[in-house]
Design a protein around this motif. Structure first.
Motif, mmCIF file in Angstrom:
data_model
loop_
_atom_site.group_PDB
_atom_site.id
_atom_site.type_symbol
_atom_site.label_atom_id
_atom_site.label_comp_id
_atom_site.label_asym_id
_atom_site.label_seq_id
_atom_site.Cartn_x
_atom_site.Cartn_y
_atom_site.Cartn_z
ATOM 1 N N ASP A 77 10.147 0.525 -28.782
ATOM 2 C CA ASP A 77 9.037 1.312 -29.303
ATOM 3 C C ASP A 77 8.410 0.511 -30.442
ATOM 4 O O ASP A 77 8.382 -0.717 -30.378
ATOM 5 C CB ASP A 77 9.495 2.723 -29.701
ATOM 6 C CG ASP A 77 10.506 2.711 -30.842
ATOM 7 O OD1 ASP A 77 10.892 1.618 -31.314
ATOM 8 O OD2 ASP A 77 10.912 3.800 -31.287
ATOM 9 N N GLU A 113 4.663 9.629 -18.604
ATOM 10 C CA GLU A 113 3.271 9.208 -18.409
ATOM 11 C C GLU A 113 2.564 9.869 -17.231
ATOM 12 O O GLU A 113 1.349 10.054 -17.247
ATOM 13 C CB GLU A 113 3.222 7.700 -18.149
ATOM 14 C CG GLU A 113 3.435 6.861 -19.364
ATOM 15 C CD GLU A 113 3.829 5.447 -18.960
ATOM 16 O OE1 GLU A 113 2.955 4.583 -18.933
ATOM 17 O OE2 GLU A 113 5.031 5.228 -18.652
ATOM 18 N N VAL A 134 13.927 2.914 -15.084
ATOM 19 C CA VAL A 134 12.857 3.731 -15.649
ATOM 20 C C VAL A 134 12.411 4.717 -14.567
ATOM 21 O O VAL A 134 12.126 4.309 -13.437
ATOM 22 C CB VAL A 134 11.657 2.878 -16.112
ATOM 23 C CG1 VAL A 134 10.622 3.758 -16.821
ATOM 24 C CG2 VAL A 134 12.110 1.739 -17.021
ATOM 25 N N TYR A 176 9.792 -1.153 -20.997
ATOM 26 C CA TYR A 176 10.223 0.118 -21.597
ATOM 27 C C TYR A 176 11.423 -0.069 -22.527
ATOM 28 O O TYR A 176 12.149 0.871 -22.800
ATOM 29 C CB TYR A 176 10.511 1.135 -20.491
ATOM 30 C CG TYR A 176 9.222 1.564 -19.818
ATOM 31 C CD1 TYR A 176 8.557 2.706 -20.260
ATOM 32 C CD2 TYR A 176 8.640 0.809 -18.813
ATOM 33 C CE1 TYR A 176 7.352 3.080 -19.701
ATOM 34 C CE2 TYR A 176 7.431 1.182 -18.238
ATOM 35 C CZ TYR A 176 6.791 2.316 -18.689
ATOM 36 O OH TYR A 176 5.590 2.687 -18.149
ATOM 37 N N ALA A 205 12.377 6.449 -29.181
ATOM 38 C CA ALA A 205 12.260 6.130 -27.758
ATOM 39 C C ALA A 205 12.924 4.809 -27.409
ATOM 40 O O ALA A 205 12.777 4.304 -26.296
ATOM 41 C CB ALA A 205 10.782 6.095 -27.348
ATOM 42 N N ARG A 247 10.688 9.379 -23.139
ATOM 43 C CA ARG A 247 9.674 8.503 -23.731
ATOM 44 C C ARG A 247 8.273 9.028 -23.455
ATOM 45 O O ARG A 247 7.956 9.409 -22.337
ATOM 46 C CB ARG A 247 9.809 7.113 -23.113
ATOM 47 C CG ARG A 247 8.845 6.082 -23.671
ATOM 48 C CD ARG A 247 8.959 4.774 -22.883
ATOM 49 N NE ARG A 247 7.978 3.813 -23.327
ATOM 50 C CZ ARG A 247 8.198 2.855 -24.237
ATOM 51 N NH1 ARG A 247 9.387 2.736 -24.781
ATOM 52 N NH2 ARG A 247 7.225 2.032 -24.591
ATOM 53 N N VAL A 286 15.475 5.314 -18.892
ATOM 54 C CA VAL A 286 14.288 5.843 -19.562
ATOM 55 C C VAL A 286 13.588 6.831 -18.628
ATOM 56 O O VAL A 286 13.416 6.555 -17.435
ATOM 57 C CB VAL A 286 13.324 4.704 -19.963
ATOM 58 C CG1 VAL A 286 11.940 5.258 -20.323
ATOM 59 C CG2 VAL A 286 13.894 3.907 -21.128
ATOM 60 N N PHE A 335 9.804 7.946 -13.449
ATOM 61 C CA PHE A 335 8.476 8.491 -13.747
ATOM 62 C C PHE A 335 8.300 9.836 -13.053
ATOM 63 O O PHE A 335 7.615 9.934 -12.026
ATOM 64 C CB PHE A 335 7.388 7.520 -13.277
ATOM 65 C CG PHE A 335 7.412 6.189 -13.971
ATOM 66 C CD1 PHE A 335 6.684 5.985 -15.137
ATOM 67 C CD2 PHE A 335 8.174 5.138 -13.463
ATOM 68 C CE1 PHE A 335 6.714 4.754 -15.783
ATOM 69 C CE2 PHE A 335 8.203 3.909 -14.104
ATOM 70 C CZ PHE A 335 7.471 3.710 -15.266
ATOM 71 N N SER A 384 10.066 8.292 -18.454
ATOM 72 C CA SER A 384 8.711 8.220 -19.002
ATOM 73 C C SER A 384 7.895 9.393 -18.469
ATOM 74 O O SER A 384 7.879 9.647 -17.270
ATOM 75 C CB SER A 384 8.035 6.916 -18.592
ATOM 76 O OG SER A 384 6.659 7.003 -18.896
ATOM 77 N N GLY A 386 5.848 5.635 -26.477
ATOM 78 C CA GLY A 386 6.610 4.612 -27.201
ATOM 79 C C GLY A 386 5.947 4.211 -28.502
ATOM 80 O O GLY A 386 6.161 3.116 -29.011
#
Lengths: 460, 460
Positions: free
Chosen positions: B32, B91, B43, B29, B79, B69, B87, B45, B89, B72
Motif C-alpha cells: 500500500d 475493485e 488475489v 497487490y 492493506a 483491499r 488479497v 476479485f 480486492s 491500497g
C-alpha cells in the motif's frame, strides 16, 4: 431471594448505608414508566467507580443479576428489575468530574441529570444537544444506555453522537476505558458507540466524556396547521430535501389534535386543522430569519391552512402550547398507553400514517401519533383498557401489523425509546438470526455469566 | 504457499477470471502507501456479496488468511498483505445499488470510488461530506475500514458519522446485516459503528448505506499568515470557542512552509510567516459572508501577519496553492516520510507543536507538521533516510517521545489513518490490557480462526 451472606458482602464492600433490602425501598425501585412492576431483591447505591467494580465482582462471584437504573424514566422496561435481581441505582454518582469549555467537553458520572449538563455547558456559551423529553429528571447514564434523543436530533443527532469516551465495568467486574477526549480518534475498535444503546446489557457505565456544541444565539418557531396528515408530511419531505436543517420538526396527527381539544390548547388552531407541524430554527441572530424564510418556502404547499411564526420567547411558548399539552391530554383517552416509537424513511411517513389510520379503524382502537417527523420517528400510541381482553387482543394484532409495515417500508422498531422488555418479541422481525447471534456472542464477551440487565434488548 | 486444491476451490466458486496467483498480479497487490511490500499468495476479485460469502467459506474451511483491499491508498499498512495471505480486492464490486435523494441516502458496494459517491450525490443537490485526501481514487470500503476523514471533519464529522447500515461477511462466512436506513434507530447493539474503523479485522463489508447532506450553496476561504505556530494555534483555539464552525481549519508549521519555498508556492506569503492557517466556511449564499466575518474576528490576534479571503473559485484555488503543494514538496526533504497522525485536545495543540520542535532539534531530524487543527489532528512527518541507521534510531526515539507526549496531553495515536501494521506497537500505551482483551474477544466472535487481516490493528 438474595442470600444473607451476599447481602453482607455488598454491605461490607459499599457500606451499610448504600445497600437496602427492605420492602419499602425495593418497592420504590420496582418499576419504570411501563405499567409493570417487579420487586428487586435489593437496591444498591454505589458512590464511585470503585464501588461499582466491587459490587460487580460480588455479583459475578455469586451469580447475582444486576438491573442498572438511572431515573427509571424509560418506557420500555429497560430499568424494570429482572426477577431476583439487584437494582444498581446511579443516583449517588452525580459528580461532574471535568468541564473544559476550551475543548468543548465535559466528563460526568452516570447519575448527573441530563439537563444539568446542558445548564453547566450554557454557563460557558456551550450546550449539550440531546434533549429527551425526560431531560429534566432523566440521568445521563440512562440516556447513554438507551441512546436517548429528542426533537433536536433532526439537526444535532442523538446521544451516541455526543459521546467521546466511556469508563465502564463489565459483567465480570473488569474496567474498560473506551474512546478518547478528542473529536477524532481511530485507535482500536469503537467500544464507545457499542456500549451506548446497549441498554445496560454489556457493562455499567461509570464515567462519560461528552462533547458539547456552541450554543446558538437565538431560536425561532413556526407552527403550521394542515388540512390532512399527508399534507403535513409532504411538507416534512420538502423541508428535508432543502439545505436548511430545522432544529426541530415535530408532527401531531388528527387524533392528537382531538385529544388536546378538551384542554383548550387547540382553540387557536385554524378551523379544519387535521395535522400540526412545529418547526424550529436556531443559529446566529443574523441567520435565523433567513432560515425561517427558507423553511417557510419549503413548508408552503397544498393543504397548508395557516402558518404562524414566533421570534420572541413569549410567542414561542404560546405556539408550543398545543404540542406541550399533548402528553397529559392523551392519558385521558384510556387508562393504558401502549407507546410505540417506530421510524420509517421520511419519504414513507405519509404512507405509514395512512396505514396507522386504517389499522385504528379496522381494529376499533384510538391510536394517537406524533413525533420527530424530520427523522421519520413517530410515536404511535395505542390507547387501551388493560382489563378489556378483547381490546387488548385487537391492540396486539394492531401492533403486529404496524411493526410488519414499518419493516416493510424500510424502517426500524425504535428510534429512541429502545427495546427493553417491551419490544423484544419484535426484534427477530428486524434483525436476522446470524446477526443476532453475533450480538449475543458480544454480550457473552462483556458479561459471561449473563448478569447484566437480563431479559432486556435480546429476544428470548 | 496456497495449496493447489484451495486455489481450485476459489476458482470453482468465483470463476477462473476472478482468481489470480501469477507473480505479476501478486506483485501489483503486494503493497500500500507504506514503504513495505509482502507478496500475497493470490488475489481474488469478487463481483458480488455471494462471491464474498463463497470465498470466505473456503478460506475458513482451509484456514487461509485474507487481506482485504480497497485502492491500497492507506499509509499504515492496513492493506499490506499478511505473509501467506490471499488479497481480496473489492475493485470489481463498484455498483451503486440504490440512490434515494428524498431520504438522503445511497447504498453502495465497497469498491465505489469515494468521490464518485460525492459526485452522484451532487447531481441531486446533496453531497457526501467525508473528504479524505485520497478521495479521488480511494474506495469507500477502505474508507469504512479505516474510518477515513479529511478537512471537512471539523464541521461534518468522519466516515463513521455518515454510515447508516452495513452488510458484511464474517470470518466464518456468515452474513451480518447491521443498522438501518433511517437517521434514527436503536434496535439491537450498534454493530455498524463497530465494523467501521475495525480495519477489516472483523468482517468484509459488501454493502454500505450512507447518509448524505444537502450541498451548501457556496464556499469561501481565508488564508492567514502568522509569525509563529503558537500564534496560529491560539487562533485555532479562539475559532473553536465561538459558534461558527468552519468547514476546514488547516494548519501548516514553519518547516512545512520552508518545504514549499523551493516550489515558489510560498512566494506570496507575508514576510516572516512561520505558520499558515487555511479556513473555509460553507453554507447559504447569504450566510457565508457573515460566517467569514465571525471567523475573521475570532482569528485576528497577536502574531497575525496577513489575512486574505477568497469568495470566487479562482481566488480560492490561488489561496490553497501553498497547502496543496505541500505533499509533493515534503517528499523532497528525504527519501522516507514517517507519517504520524496524532490528535491532541485543541487547547493543547500549541504545547504539542512546541514539543515536536524541541524533539526535532534534540534528535536532529526534520519534522514537518500540518493537519486538521480544528480537530486537534496533526500529521507529524519525520523525514529520514532509511539506510542511515543512526538517523532511523533517532527517528524511533523521537516517535516514542512524541507518542508518549500525545497521550500525556490527553490525545490519541491516530485521528484518521488508523493503526494497520505501522502503529501496533504504540496501541498498548493508549488502550489498557483489559480493554484490549475485550477487543480481542470481539475479534474472535466475528473471526474465530483469526483469518481476517491478521497482523493489523491489534498489538502482538
Amino acid at each position: 431471594m438474595l442470600a444473607e451472606h451476599v447481602l453482607a458482602a455488598f454491605r461490607f464492600a459499599l457500606g451499610e448505608d448504600r445497600v437496602f433490602a427492605d420492602g419499602g425501598t425495593c418497592a420504590l425501585y420496582a418499576s419504570d414508566e411501563t405499567p409493570k412492576s417487579v420487586l428487586p431483591d435489593a437496591v444498591l447505591f454505589p458512590a464511585s467507580h470503585d464501588d461499582v467494580v466491587a459490587l460487580m465482582r460480588i455479583a459475578h462471584a455469586h451469580g447475582v443479576a444486576i438491573t442498572p437504573r438511572g431515573a427509571g424514566s424509560g418506557n420500555v422496561g429497560g430499568a424494570l428489575p429482572a426477577p431476583g435481581s439487584v437494582v444498581v441505582s446511579f443516583e449517588c454518582m452525580r459528580r461532574v468530574l471535568e468541564f473544559i469549555p476550551g475543548d468543548r467537553l465535559v466528563v460526568v458520572e452516570p447519575g448527573v441529570v441530563t439537563e444539568d449538563i446542558d445548564r453547566l455547558a450554557r454557563s460557558a456559551g456551550l450546550f449539550y444537544p440531546p434533549d429527551p423529553g425526560s431531560g429534566a429528571y432523566s440521568r445521563i447514564g440512562g440516556n447513554l444506555a438507551m441512546n436517548a434523543a429528542g426533537p433536536r436530533a433532526v439537526k444535532y443527532g442523538v446521544t451516541r453522537d455526543w459521546v467521546l469516551g466511556l469508563v465502564a465495568v463489565t459483567g465480570s467486574g473488569e474496567t474498560v476505558r473506551t474512546g478518547c477526549r478528542t473529536t477524532k480518534g481511530v485507535t482500536g475498535l469503537d467500544l464507545t458507540r457499542l456500549l451506548v444503546g446497549s441498554e445496560g446489557t454489556l457493562a455499567l457505565i461509570t464515567e462519560a466524556t461528552l462533547k458539547l456544541a456552541p450554543v446558538p444565539d437565538t431560536v425561532a418557531t413556526l407552527r403550521l396547521c394542515f388540512a390532512s396528515p399527508r399534507a403535513a408530511l409532504d411538507a416534512v419531505g420538502r423541508v428535508m430535501q432543502q439545505p436548511v436543517l430545522p432544529s426541530a420538526l415535530e408532527f401531531m396527527d388528527a387524533r392528537a389534535i382531538d385529544a388536546i381539544r378538551p384542554t383548550g390548547a387547540a382553540d387557536d388552531l385554524a378551523p379544519g386543522t387535521r395535522a400540526l407541524l412545529m418547526v424550529e430554527a436556531d443559529g446566529a441572530h443574523e441567520d435565523v430569519p433567513r432560515q425561517i424564510d427558507a423553511l417557510q418556502a419549503a413548508l408552503a404547499g397544498e393543504g397548508l391552512l395557516e402558518m404562524r411564526s414566533g421570534f420572541e420567547r413569549a410567542d414561542i411558548v404560546r405556539l408550543w402550547a398545543a404540542r406541550k399539552s399533548l402528553s397529559h391530554a392523551v392519558k385521558k383517552i384510556a387508562p393504558l398507553k401502549i407507546n410505540e416509537d417506530v421510524v420509517v424513511p421520511v419519504s414513507r411517513l405519509a404512507d405509514f400514517v395512512d396505514f396507522v389510520d386504517a389499522t385504528a379503524q379496522s381494529q376499533h382502537l384510538p391510536i394517537v401519533s406524533f413525533g420527530h417527523a424530520g427523522n421519520g420517528n413517530l410515536h404511535v400510541n395505542l390507547m387501551v383498557h388493560p382489563d378489556d381482553a378483547d381490546e387488548m387482543a385487537r391492540a396486539r394484532a394492531a401492533l403486529d401489523a404496524l411493526m410488519a409495515r414499518v419493516l416493510a417500508l424500510g424502517g426500524t422498531l425504535s428510534g429512541e425509546h429502545g427495546i427493553g422488555t417491551e419490544k423484544r418479541r419484535f426484534v427477530p422481525m428486524e434483525i436476522d438470526a446470524p446477526t443476532l447471534e453475533i450480538m449475543r456472542a458480544i454480550k457473552r464477551v462483556f458479561d459471561p455469566r449473563g448478569l447484566l440487565n437480563p431479559g432486556k434488548l435480546f429476544p428470548d
